[in-house]
Design a protein around this motif. Structure first.
Motif, mmCIF file in Angstrom:
data_model
loop_
_atom_site.group_PDB
_atom_site.id
_atom_site.type_symbol
_atom_site.label_atom_id
_atom_site.label_comp_id
_atom_site.label_asym_id
_atom_site.label_seq_id
_atom_site.Cartn_x
_atom_site.Cartn_y
_atom_site.Cartn_z
ATOM 1 N N UNK A 222 -3.854 -2.961 2.123
ATOM 2 C CA UNK A 222 -4.665 -2.167 1.188
ATOM 3 C C UNK A 222 -4.451 -2.594 -0.260
ATOM 4 N N UNK A 223 -3.245 -3.031 -0.605
ATOM 5 C CA UNK A 223 -3.034 -3.576 -1.947
ATOM 6 C C UNK A 223 -3.977 -4.731 -2.214
ATOM 7 N N UNK A 224 -4.112 -5.606 -1.221
ATOM 8 C CA UNK A 224 -5.019 -6.744 -1.358
ATOM 9 C C UNK A 224 -6.475 -6.292 -1.441
ATOM 10 N N UNK A 225 -6.839 -5.342 -0.579
ATOM 11 C CA UNK A 225 -8.232 -4.874 -0.577
ATOM 12 C C UNK A 225 -8.567 -4.223 -1.927
ATOM 13 N N UNK A 226 -7.654 -3.432 -2.450
ATOM 14 C CA UNK A 226 -7.904 -2.757 -3.735
ATOM 15 C C UNK A 226 -8.027 -3.790 -4.853
ATOM 16 N N UNK A 227 -7.212 -4.819 -4.821
ATOM 17 C CA UNK A 227 -7.366 -5.904 -5.800
ATOM 18 C C UNK A 227 -8.776 -6.492 -5.738
ATOM 19 N N UNK A 228 -9.237 -6.766 -4.532
ATOM 20 C CA UNK A 228 -10.580 -7.352 -4.394
ATOM 21 C C UNK A 228 -11.643 -6.376 -4.893
ATOM 22 N N UNK A 229 -11.445 -5.087 -4.626
ATOM 23 C CA UNK A 229 -12.404 -4.091 -5.129
ATOM 24 C C UNK A 229 -12.432 -4.081 -6.653
ATOM 25 N N UNK A 230 -11.282 -4.362 -7.263
ATOM 26 C CA UNK A 230 -11.206 -4.426 -8.731
ATOM 27 C C UNK A 230 -11.733 -5.749 -9.276
ATOM 28 N N UNK A 231 -12.068 -6.670 -8.385
ATOM 29 C CA UNK A 231 -12.573 -7.968 -8.846
ATOM 30 C C UNK A 231 -11.490 -8.996 -9.089
ATOM 31 N N UNK A 232 -10.276 -8.706 -8.654
ATOM 32 C CA UNK A 232 -9.178 -9.663 -8.812
ATOM 33 C C UNK A 232 -9.276 -10.683 -7.682
ATOM 34 N N UNK A 233 -9.453 -11.942 -8.040
ATOM 35 C CA UNK A 233 -9.671 -12.957 -7.009
ATOM 36 C C UNK A 233 -8.891 -14.227 -7.364
ATOM 37 N N UNK A 234 -7.565 -14.086 -7.344
ATOM 38 C CA UNK A 234 -6.662 -15.213 -7.597
ATOM 39 C C UNK A 234 -6.817 -16.227 -6.461
ATOM 40 N N UNK B 153 -0.698 -2.191 -8.563
ATOM 41 C CA UNK B 153 -1.530 -3.077 -7.744
ATOM 42 C C UNK B 153 -0.987 -3.200 -6.320
ATOM 43 N N UNK B 154 0.193 -3.761 -6.170
ATOM 44 C CA UNK B 154 0.698 -4.036 -4.825
ATOM 45 C C UNK B 154 0.788 -2.795 -3.952
ATOM 46 N N UNK B 155 1.206 -1.675 -4.541
ATOM 47 C CA UNK B 155 1.403 -0.452 -3.758
ATOM 48 C C UNK B 155 0.287 0.561 -3.992
ATOM 49 N N UNK B 156 -0.875 0.080 -4.463
ATOM 50 C CA UNK B 156 -1.957 0.988 -4.855
ATOM 51 C C UNK B 156 -2.526 1.784 -3.684
ATOM 52 N N UNK B 157 -2.242 1.380 -2.452
ATOM 53 C CA UNK B 157 -2.706 2.132 -1.299
ATOM 54 C C UNK B 157 -1.795 3.299 -0.925
ATOM 55 N N UNK B 158 -0.732 3.486 -1.692
ATOM 56 C CA UNK B 158 0.242 4.531 -1.388
ATOM 57 C C UNK B 158 0.147 5.729 -2.326
ATOM 58 N N UNK B 159 0.304 6.926 -1.766
ATOM 59 C CA UNK B 159 0.669 8.069 -2.597
ATOM 60 C C UNK B 159 2.165 7.920 -2.850
ATOM 61 N N UNK B 160 2.536 7.830 -4.125
ATOM 62 C CA UNK B 160 3.950 7.620 -4.449
ATOM 63 C C UNK B 160 4.690 8.954 -4.349
ATOM 64 N N UNK B 161 5.826 8.918 -3.671
ATOM 65 C CA UNK B 161 6.637 10.123 -3.501
ATOM 66 C C UNK B 161 7.652 10.275 -4.623
ATOM 67 N N UNK B 162 8.268 9.170 -4.967
ATOM 68 C CA UNK B 162 9.369 9.215 -5.936
ATOM 69 C C UNK B 162 9.575 7.816 -6.510
ATOM 70 N N UNK B 163 9.895 7.755 -7.775
ATOM 71 C CA UNK B 163 10.301 6.497 -8.411
ATOM 72 C C UNK B 163 11.656 6.756 -9.044
ATOM 73 N N UNK B 164 12.588 5.846 -8.806
ATOM 74 C CA UNK B 164 13.932 5.989 -9.378
ATOM 75 C C UNK B 164 14.336 4.672 -10.001
ATOM 76 N N UNK B 165 15.242 4.749 -10.946
ATOM 77 C CA UNK B 165 15.696 3.478 -11.467
ATOM 78 C C UNK B 165 16.907 3.555 -12.352
ATOM 79 N N UNK B 166 17.662 2.461 -12.337
ATOM 80 C CA UNK B 166 18.697 2.194 -13.338
ATOM 81 C C UNK B 166 18.048 1.207 -14.292
ATOM 82 N N UNK B 167 17.697 1.682 -15.481
ATOM 83 C CA UNK B 167 16.815 0.896 -16.356
ATOM 84 C C UNK B 167 17.389 0.688 -17.739
ATOM 85 N N UNK B 168 18.684 0.961 -17.905
ATOM 86 C CA UNK B 168 19.339 0.586 -19.151
ATOM 87 C C UNK B 168 20.605 -0.169 -18.793
#
Lengths: 428, 428
Positions: free
Chosen positions: A313-325, B146-161
């Motif tokens: 789905x990440x790939x499909x959504x990219x294509x829907x956005x017009x991203x075509x690397x 982009x890569x995870x755009x097909x997901x409903x995100x549950x939680x994001x965590x990070x050590x960012x400093x």
């Protein structure tokens, strides 16, 4: 809102059903993110009657995936059937020939026919996206081709077959030998119908060859992967490696060396306290080293319905956005033919052997190593329970050729009680 | 080949020089990947005379970044000056107003003015890319949007400093107290001019607020981050947490709860054997949990010339390819105003206290916990060296309100020898 992007979905196994679930459950969220709705127009699978737990009533049914791929009401052909010959290949070609983009989870198909398919895609002004083909839900293709595009990649490594990592981890945890754990894994349904795809390293090598192509701008060259499965990894080696601070992983490594492109998928030792060493069970991990970014590690589920469908789905959504690397990150015509360099990069090596109980046995081995130009970093001799002495040696960096020279020369000493084991220690 | 994409580069500090190095060293590789050359037209910095070790002779010089942002020969305005008011803000607005895309490493600017800037960008048909603003070289913005755009995100965590993680790791390794390690870090140049940006959690909270926006489709709400720095983390707690199998990290967590969006940047305990627990030194890590993909972990350098410039160039190359995803993943007008929920999600808690040496002291504490609805998972009482008894408690899951109720009620017992410490144990 612009017109929907219309999917033709070939394959209604685990992954295909996962794609349908995401499209149905998250239609609004996806439309918001993609800037347009994403719908499924038509599907194809062998058995039209089986209850798959999802509502298929809104989709046209094609018994032939090639016919599905050619439909006028399909914008993106999603191929999650598998198999690198026959229907999957024919349908992918048909989709490209009729002007569709392709999203595929089919690593074997791309490992074997990646260049020809990328050429066809570009001739048609289309692209092939294959995030789901490598390391499941981990967005590694996107990271390499887009996020890290400002880097010259030095090396890509990965544990990319969850079944192998499960077997090796389970052997370590239980002390059970390979054959027993292999049968356990088979009983649990973790193995492909042809188990050699997993434990022989073929599946992971398919993935490695795709990563190498996008990392180094080279044509996919699966046949050049130096491949060795996990069937010969003994519980002894897992234990002894652990004593020295290492774990054994089926590790894929691709790097550009002075002699050419090295692609290896072999059992390697990695430090227990490294991210790769800490990876247990069926999880996947890919490590990328770029000249600017340094080391980036990505970890996640390498298989399963949700993770693989997420990647599709990440790939499909990219294509829907017009991203075509371009399929492999640069135009297919610019992908270079790599020179295969087998194990050119030097490494430290783990050597395990049993020596006969004679004075001077160890000295003879040490002398042969020195003659081959291999120097010893650490050595450990264990108590002799049965007359023979188990000996472990960790060498300083040496090429595989030097190690093989040394191993051959050991045979002339008359002090080996069994065939020695040599495993590369990857510097991670 | 199409026309070059022309960069106007504002800021010639570490990151700006890193961008110039990549553009100059990898011109051919980048042109191949981007499908067109990428050039730098003009630069801007305070001091035009300083030798920065790169050749600036081919670039026009603007003393005023706003003038740079307005130039007709600039397509993309790259802002690596820093500061969330004044020139950085003015120049970013000027760039958008004159139809440029913006690539920025400026987390503070976006944390404070993200919504207004995203609105301006979309009004102009442009976008703002900010991969370099969060977790340095780790391509986490791209992964989430982009890569995870097909997901409903549950939680994001990070050590960012990285500086905070360095300090905490160094305290654990050396046994030195916070103040000493803080001064070490200052002497090594690891701290910002205002150290509170690092150790107070402000810098990491800026980043967290950006991740929360793209993960949950909400307007950036930095002011709603519940923030606590590492200044109160004691070497005692680091040791005691270690005894119980945990490490203390300055951990950012964003999650959508039934009561609203929870954003926390606080010292938390995480299991030693989890990826977050194994993270030492200045490295960053972001953990994403999606409904389809499960858990994805990304790890890499969170700062430094190469990693940050790598992230900037990833964004620039995307723009050269024509990829123009909305600033925060969905159109700015659709970002919702989040309801702030402070510590709504229940967690296990680590409680450390010193009890006076009286019979029944521990029973009184246990009773108060029970009255507050908090049940005990593990308890450990240490030997009494000085009359008072150090006591550690790990609770079952409880809300922060319940824990605070319990802590308040402890004071009425008369058995506390010192102020108790309560740290959340994040389920990772």
């Amino acid at each position: 809102m612009p017109a929907p992007l219309r999917i033709g979905l070939a394959g209604l196994g685990t992954v295909g059903v996962g794609v349908i679930k995401i499209v149905q459950q998250h239609a609004d969220m996806i439309a918001m993110r993609a800037g347009r709705p994403i719908t499924i127009t038509a599907v194809s699978a062998r058995d039209a009657t089986r209850d798959r737990g999802v509502d298929l009533s809104g989709f046209a049914w094609e018994s032939d995936p090639v016919a599905l791929a050619r439909r006028d009401d399909v914008d993106v052909f999603v191929e999650v059937m598998g198999g690198h010959e026959g229907a999957a290949k024919d349908a992918t070609e048909a989709a490209l020939a009729t002007g569709k983009d392709v999203v595929t989870a089919n690593k074997a198909l791309l490992a074997h026919y990646g260049q020809a398919l990328a050429d066809s895609a570009e001739a048609a002004g289309r692209t092939i996206r294959f995030e789901a083909a490598v390391a499941g839900g981990i967005p590694i293709i996107k990271a390499l081709t887009e996020g890290l595009a400002g880097n010259a990649i030095r090396r890509v490594m990965g544990v990319m077959n969850g079944t192998c990592n499960y077997i090796l981890t389970r052997m370590e945890d239980t002390g059970l030998p390979y054959d027993v754990v292999f049968e356990e894994a088979r009983a649990l349904g973790y193995l492909e119908a042809d188990p050699n795809l997993d434990v022989g390293g073929i599946d992971a090598s398919h993935k490695l060859s795709l990563l190498a192509s996008i990392a180094f701008g080279t044509q996919v060259s699966f046949d050049a992967v130096e491949m060795e499965g996990i069937g010969a990894v003994s519980i002894d080696d897992i234990r002894r490696a652990g004593d020295m601070g290492y774990r054994i992983k089926l590790l894929g490594v691709a790097q550009m060396t002075g002699r050419g492109l090295e692609q290896r998928m072999t059992p390697c030792l990695v430090p227990c306290d490294s991210p790769l060493g800490q990876l247990s069970g069926g999880t996947n991990m890919v490590v990328v080293e770029g000249d600017a970014v340094g080391q980036i590690v990505l970890r996640g589920a390498g298989a399963g319905q949700g993770p693989t469908a997420s990647a599709v789905m990440g790939d499909v959504i990219d294509l829907a956005r017009g991203i075509r690397t371009p399929t492999f990150g640069v135009p297919a015509a610019h992908l270079t033919v790599p020179v295969a360099a087998h194990s050119a990069a030097p490494a430290a090596w783990y050597l395990r052997m049993r020596l006969v109980d004679k004075p001077g046995a160890l000295a003879k081995i040490a002398t042969k190593l020195g003659e081959a130009g291999v120097s010893i970093n650490r050595m450990r001799q264990y108590g002799q329970s049965d007359g023979d002495a188990p000996v472990l040696i960790v060498t300083h960096k040496a090429t595989r050729d030097d190690i093989q020279t040394a191993l051959s020369s050991f045979k002339t000493t008359g002090v080996l009680a069994a065939e020695p084991v040599a495993l590369r220690i990857e510097d991670v």
